[in-house]
Scaffold this active site. Structure first.
Site, PDB file in Angstrom:
ATOM      1  N   MET A  59       0.567  -1.207  -0.083  1.00  0.00           N
ATOM      2  CA  MET A  59      -0.093   0.108  -0.061  1.00  0.00           C
ATOM      3  C   MET A  59       0.935   1.363  -0.018  1.00  0.00           C
ATOM      4  SD  MET A  59      -2.616   1.301   2.991  1.00  0.00           S
ATOM      5  CE  MET A  59      -3.570  -0.433   2.950  1.00  0.00           C
ATOM      6  N   CYS A  60       0.348   2.363  -0.518  1.00  0.00           N
ATOM      7  CA  CYS A  60       1.180   3.462  -0.756  1.00  0.00           C
ATOM      8  C   CYS A  60       0.240   4.672  -0.560  1.00  0.00           C
ATOM      9  CB  CYS A  60       1.986   3.590  -1.971  1.00  0.00           C
ATOM     10  SG  CYS A  60       1.096   4.061  -3.486  1.00  0.00           S
ATOM     11  N   THR A  61       0.875   6.165  -0.431  1.00  0.00           N
ATOM     12  CA  THR A  61      -0.151   7.175  -0.095  1.00  0.00           C
ATOM     13  C   THR A  61       0.046   7.803  -1.405  1.00  0.00           C
ATOM     14  OG1 THR A  61       1.719   8.207   0.777  1.00  0.00           O
ATOM     15  CG2 THR A  61      -0.025   7.353   2.177  1.00  0.00           C
TER      16      THR A  61
END
Length: 185
Positions: A59-61
């Site tokens: 997951m990333c932002t």
């Protein structure tokens, strides 16, 4: 002979235009409501890089902001090994609200981006058709305002990805991580 060639080229062009039109865009799209911080929850793609890197993805932002010209600046921060990598992209608006274009300066690939569906405060489903000299690919992203999204939204992402011709092993719900999450605040 020349007429036949022109007919084939016209049909090919129509097929390409139809493929782009077959991806829907959010009705009454409101770009200003899409801005802010998002988490990448799901990623689906039939590209070679995805197949090679899938097992490493987390997951990333992503921070989306509007430029003075009305385009979108998209800044994603993600873990890569033991460091955080930030990548900036400028999505240029098109004549259709919710559709953008982007050309990768690194790879030269052309991206036709569609904001397919969003309610702005929970999730956004984005589909991209990518063309480069070695061929074309499809990518679908599921963004969320929080690190967890309902099973119904995850299923919607999976179903839409399948409708774009992606197989189950080309669809990934990204593993959660806390790494690099604070860096993107």
């Amino acid at each position: 002979m020349q007429a036949t060639l022109l007919s084939v080229l016209a049909l090919a062009l129509l097929g390409t235009l139809h493929a782009q039109d077959s991806i829907p865009v959010q009705a009454d799209f409101q770009q200003d409501k899409l801005t802010g911080k998002w988490y990448s929850i799901g990623l689906a793609s039939n590209s070679n890089w995805f197949k090679e890197k899938r097992h490493l993805m987390k997951m990333c932002t992503t921070i989306i902001s509007t430029t003075a010209e009305g385009n979108l600046e998209v800044t994603s921060t993600y873990p890569k090994g033991d460091q955080c990598v930030t990548r900036n992209s400028l999505y240029t608006k098109t004549e259709q609200p919710g559709r953008y274009s982007y050309t990768s300066p690194r790879w030269g690939s052309k991206h036709n981006i569609h904001v397919v569906e969003t309610n702005y405060d929970e999730y956004a489903l984005v589909a991209t058709q990518i063309s480069k000299s070695t061929g074309s690919s499809t990518m679908v992203l599921l963004y969320s305002r929080t690190k967890v999204l309902s099973p119904e939204r995850l299923e919607m992402f999976t179903q839409f990805s399948r409708e774009q011709g992606l197989t189950d092993d080309e669809i990934l719900i990204l593993p959660q991580t806390d790494k690099c999450m604070a860096d993107a605040a």
